[in-house]
Design a protein around this motif. Structure first.
Motif, PDB file in Angstrom:
ATOM      1  N   PHE A  89       0.830  -1.189   0.000  1.00 20.52           N
ATOM      2  CA  PHE A  89       0.000   0.000   0.000  1.00 20.52           C
ATOM      3  C   PHE A  89       0.875   1.253   0.000  1.00 20.52           C
ATOM      4  CE2 PHE A  89      -3.175  -2.909   2.118  1.00 20.52           C
ATOM      5  CZ  PHE A  89      -3.860  -3.129   0.941  1.00 20.52           C
ATOM      6  N   PHE A  90       0.690   2.044  -1.056  1.00 23.38           N
ATOM      7  CA  PHE A  90       1.208   3.396  -1.173  1.00 23.38           C
ATOM      8  C   PHE A  90       2.677   3.513  -1.604  1.00 23.38           C
ATOM      9  CE2 PHE A  90      -1.736   3.125   2.577  1.00 23.38           C
ATOM     10  CZ  PHE A  90      -2.880   3.220   1.812  1.00 23.38           C
ATOM     11  N   VAL A  91       3.379   2.391  -1.825  1.00 25.73           N
ATOM     12  CA  VAL A  91       4.780   2.410  -2.274  1.00 25.73           C
ATOM     13  C   VAL A  91       4.994   1.285  -3.281  1.00 25.73           C
ATOM     14  CG1 VAL A  91       7.203   2.193  -1.596  1.00 25.73           C
ATOM     15  CG2 VAL A  91       5.581   3.289  -0.044  1.00 25.73           C
ATOM     16  N   TRP A  92       5.698   1.598  -4.369  1.00 27.83           N
ATOM     17  CA  TRP A  92       5.946   0.623  -5.435  1.00 27.83           C
ATOM     18  C   TRP A  92       7.359   0.804  -5.961  1.00 27.83           C
ATOM     19  CZ3 TRP A  92       2.864   1.415 -10.594  1.00 27.83           C
ATOM     20  CH2 TRP A  92       3.128   0.390 -11.493  1.00 27.83           C
ATOM     21  N   ASP A  93       8.158  -0.248  -5.888  1.00 29.91           N
ATOM     22  CA  ASP A  93       9.510  -0.257  -6.437  1.00 29.91           C
ATOM     23  C   ASP A  93       9.534  -1.148  -7.668  1.00 29.91           C
ATOM     24  OD1 ASP A  93      10.995   1.326  -4.420  1.00 29.91           O
ATOM     25  OD2 ASP A  93      10.313  -0.275  -3.079  1.00 29.91           O
ATOM     26  N   ILE A 103      15.905   0.402 -16.399  1.00 33.00           N
ATOM     27  CA  ILE A 103      15.067   1.426 -15.781  1.00 33.00           C
ATOM     28  C   ILE A 103      14.698   0.920 -14.394  1.00 33.00           C
ATOM     29  CG2 ILE A 103      12.864   2.651 -15.848  1.00 33.00           C
ATOM     30  CD1 ILE A 103      12.996   2.469 -18.911  1.00 33.00           C
ATOM     31  N   SER A 104      14.919   1.749 -13.397  1.00 29.23           N
ATOM     32  CA  SER A 104      14.523   1.405 -12.029  1.00 29.23           C
ATOM     33  C   SER A 104      13.910   2.638 -11.391  1.00 29.23           C
ATOM     34  CB  SER A 104      15.721   0.916 -11.220  1.00 29.23           C
ATOM     35  OG  SER A 104      16.714   1.920 -11.164  1.00 29.23           O
ATOM     36  N   GLY A 105      13.025   2.401 -10.422  1.00 33.07           N
ATOM     37  CA  GLY A 105      12.417   3.556  -9.775  1.00 33.07           C
ATOM     38  C   GLY A 105      11.434   3.210  -8.690  1.00 33.07           C
ATOM     39  N   ARG A 106      10.771   4.256  -8.234  1.00 40.52           N
ATOM     40  CA  ARG A 106       9.773   4.141  -7.169  1.00 40.52           C
ATOM     41  C   ARG A 106       8.648   5.132  -7.439  1.00 40.52           C
ATOM     42  NH1 ARG A 106      10.679   4.162  -0.696  1.00 40.52           N
ATOM     43  NH2 ARG A 106      10.895   1.953  -1.191  1.00 40.52           N
ATOM     44  N   ILE A 107       7.429   4.678  -7.175  1.00 41.24           N
ATOM     45  CA  ILE A 107       6.247   5.539  -7.176  1.00 41.24           C
ATOM     46  C   ILE A 107       5.643   5.426  -5.784  1.00 41.24           C
ATOM     47  CG2 ILE A 107       3.951   5.947  -8.137  1.00 41.24           C
ATOM     48  CD1 ILE A 107       4.953   4.776 -10.783  1.00 41.24           C
ATOM     49  N   GLU A 108       5.275   6.568  -5.190  1.00 40.96           N
ATOM     50  CA  GLU A 108       4.721   6.532  -3.840  1.00 40.96           C
ATOM     51  C   GLU A 108       3.883   7.771  -3.562  1.00 40.96           C
ATOM     52  OE1 GLU A 108       7.725   6.660  -0.759  1.00 40.96           O
ATOM     53  OE2 GLU A 108       9.032   7.806  -2.075  1.00 40.96           O
ATOM     54  N   ASN A 131      -6.671   4.826  -5.689  1.00 42.58           N
ATOM     55  CA  ASN A 131      -6.220   5.627  -6.812  1.00 42.58           C
ATOM     56  C   ASN A 131      -5.810   7.018  -6.358  1.00 42.58           C
ATOM     57  OD1 ASN A 131      -6.523   7.549  -9.137  1.00 42.58           O
ATOM     58  ND2 ASN A 131      -6.988   5.650 -10.206  1.00 42.58           N
ATOM     59  N   THR A 132      -4.683   7.476  -6.883  1.00 43.67           N
ATOM     60  CA  THR A 132      -4.263   8.863  -6.703  1.00 43.67           C
ATOM     61  C   THR A 132      -3.662   9.365  -8.003  1.00 43.67           C
ATOM     62  OG1 THR A 132      -2.951  10.443  -5.427  1.00 43.67           O
ATOM     63  CG2 THR A 132      -1.946   8.294  -5.824  1.00 43.67           C
ATOM     64  N   LYS A 133      -3.796  10.635  -8.228  1.00 42.88           N
ATOM     65  CA  LYS A 133      -3.134  11.308  -9.351  1.00 42.88           C
ATOM     66  C   LYS A 133      -2.071  12.270  -8.826  1.00 42.88           C
ATOM     67  CE  LYS A 133      -5.916   9.476 -12.420  1.00 42.88           C
ATOM     68  NZ  LYS A 133      -6.323   8.207 -11.898  1.00 42.88           N
ATOM     69  N   LEU A 134      -1.704  12.130  -7.553  1.00 40.00           N
ATOM     70  CA  LEU A 134      -0.785  13.059  -6.895  1.00 40.00           C
ATOM     71  C   LEU A 134       0.455  12.373  -6.342  1.00 40.00           C
ATOM     72  CD1 LEU A 134      -3.497  15.051  -4.922  1.00 40.00           C
ATOM     73  CD2 LEU A 134      -2.410  15.680  -7.082  1.00 40.00           C
ATOM     74  N   ARG A 156       3.016  14.418  -9.837  1.00 40.66           N
ATOM     75  CA  ARG A 156       2.334  14.340 -11.133  1.00 40.66           C
ATOM     76  C   ARG A 156       2.106  12.904 -11.591  1.00 40.66           C
ATOM     77  NH1 ARG A 156       5.109  18.551 -15.199  1.00 40.66           N
ATOM     78  NH2 ARG A 156       3.559  17.616 -16.560  1.00 40.66           N
ATOM     79  N   ALA A 157       2.366  11.936 -10.741  1.00 40.91           N
ATOM     80  CA  ALA A 157       2.222  10.532 -11.135  1.00 40.91           C
ATOM     81  C   ALA A 157       0.847   9.993 -10.742  1.00 40.91           C
ATOM     82  CB  ALA A 157       3.304   9.679 -10.486  1.00 40.91           C
ATOM     83  N   ALA A 158       0.253   9.242 -11.654  1.00 41.28           N
ATOM     84  CA  ALA A 158      -0.942   8.464 -11.326  1.00 41.28           C
ATOM     85  C   ALA A 158      -0.459   7.141 -10.733  1.00 41.28           C
ATOM     86  CB  ALA A 158      -1.763   8.198 -12.580  1.00 41.28           C
ATOM     87  N   PHE A 159      -1.145   6.652  -9.705  1.00 43.71           N
ATOM     88  CA  PHE A 159      -0.773   5.407  -9.025  1.00 43.71           C
ATOM     89  C   PHE A 159      -2.069   4.756  -8.588  1.00 43.71           C
ATOM     90  CE2 PHE A 159       1.779   3.804  -5.045  1.00 43.71           C
ATOM     91  CZ  PHE A 159       1.648   2.491  -5.454  1.00 43.71           C
ATOM     92  N   GLU A 160      -2.274   3.531  -9.051  1.00 42.65           N
ATOM     93  CA  GLU A 160      -3.507   2.804  -8.748  1.00 42.65           C
ATOM     94  C   GLU A 160      -3.149   1.395  -8.300  1.00 42.65           C
ATOM     95  OE1 GLU A 160      -7.100   3.259 -11.286  1.00 42.65           O
ATOM     96  OE2 GLU A 160      -6.679   1.164 -11.800  1.00 42.65           O
ATOM     97  N   ILE A 161      -3.810   0.936  -7.256  1.00 44.64           N
ATOM     98  CA  ILE A 161      -3.637  -0.421  -6.748  1.00 44.64           C
ATOM     99  C   ILE A 161      -5.004  -1.096  -6.750  1.00 44.64           C
ATOM    100  CG2 ILE A 161      -3.057  -1.823  -4.724  1.00 44.64           C
ATOM    101  CD1 ILE A 161      -1.158   0.484  -3.883  1.00 44.64           C
ATOM    102  N   LEU A 162      -5.070  -2.286  -7.318  1.00 42.94           N
ATOM    103  CA  LEU A 162      -6.297  -3.075  -7.266  1.00 42.94           C
ATOM    104  C   LEU A 162      -6.048  -4.232  -6.314  1.00 42.94           C
ATOM    105  CD1 LEU A 162      -9.143  -3.050  -8.613  1.00 42.94           C
ATOM    106  CD2 LEU A 162      -8.320  -4.993  -9.948  1.00 42.94           C
TER     107      LEU A 162
END
Length: 174
Positions: A89-93, A103-108, A131-134, A156-162
């Motif tokens: 929840f809320f963090v993705w590597d 390519i490596s990274g993190r969205i959170e 879902n967040t767009k922030l 500015r990143a969209a991040f969605e978890i199902l």
């Protein structure tokens, strides 16, 4: 808005959605339509697994990064199985590499930036979409013979978890 026109000319973004006979069992999906330091760059990524009969597929991570006219597509089936994508929840590597490129990274994002949505699943039951767009995104592109390129955005990143899990702490809005 409220009866008045709102011009959206020149805004960065995209329009898309995925629909089918049922929802993917679990996934994280992300998109950045312009990084803070590279407004022309575009990222689309997913880490997902689905059920085939009684079994789950392995986690698969597919991504495409566009930098102007250049496209780095790490989205083949075997490539997606070799890639790394781990989310909670809320963090993705994530990380993927092939043919001299990595390519490596993190969205959170904080939990407060997410909205919870109840998705009806056509075969029955429901899924919870967070879902967040922030969200923030930081990624590094490494190419053989070139210095690493770091791209970032603070929100500015969209991040969605199902998910089927209910222990995320996000209120379901709809």
């Amino acid at each position: 808005v409220d009866g008045a026109p709102l011009a959206v000319d020149g805004w960065l973004g995209s329009q898309n959605h995925n629909w089918g006979s049922q929802h993917t069992d679990e996934y994280a999906w992300g998109q950045v339509a312009g990084f803070d330091d590279a407004p022309e760059a575009f990222l689309e990524i997913i880490t997902a697994r689905t059920r085939i009969g009684p079994w789950f597929t392995p986690w698969l991570t597919l991504l495409v990064l566009r930098l102007g006219d250049e496209e780095v597509a790490l989205n083949g089936l075997l490539q997606s199985a070799r890639a790394a994508g781990r989310f909670r929840f809320f963090v993705w590597d994530f990380a993927s590499a092939a043919s001299g490129v990595r390519i490596s990274g993190r969205i959170e994002a904080p939990a407060a930036a997410f909205v919870g949505l109840r998705y009806a699943n056509p075969p029955g039951g429901h899924k919870t979409c967070l879902n967040t767009k922030l969200a923030a995104c930081a990624l590094t592109l490494e190419r053989r013979g070139a210095p690493p390129l770091r791209l970032t955005t603070r929100h500015r990143a969209a991040f969605e978890i199902l998910t089927d899990h209910a222990d995320h702490g996000v209120a379901i809005a709809a």
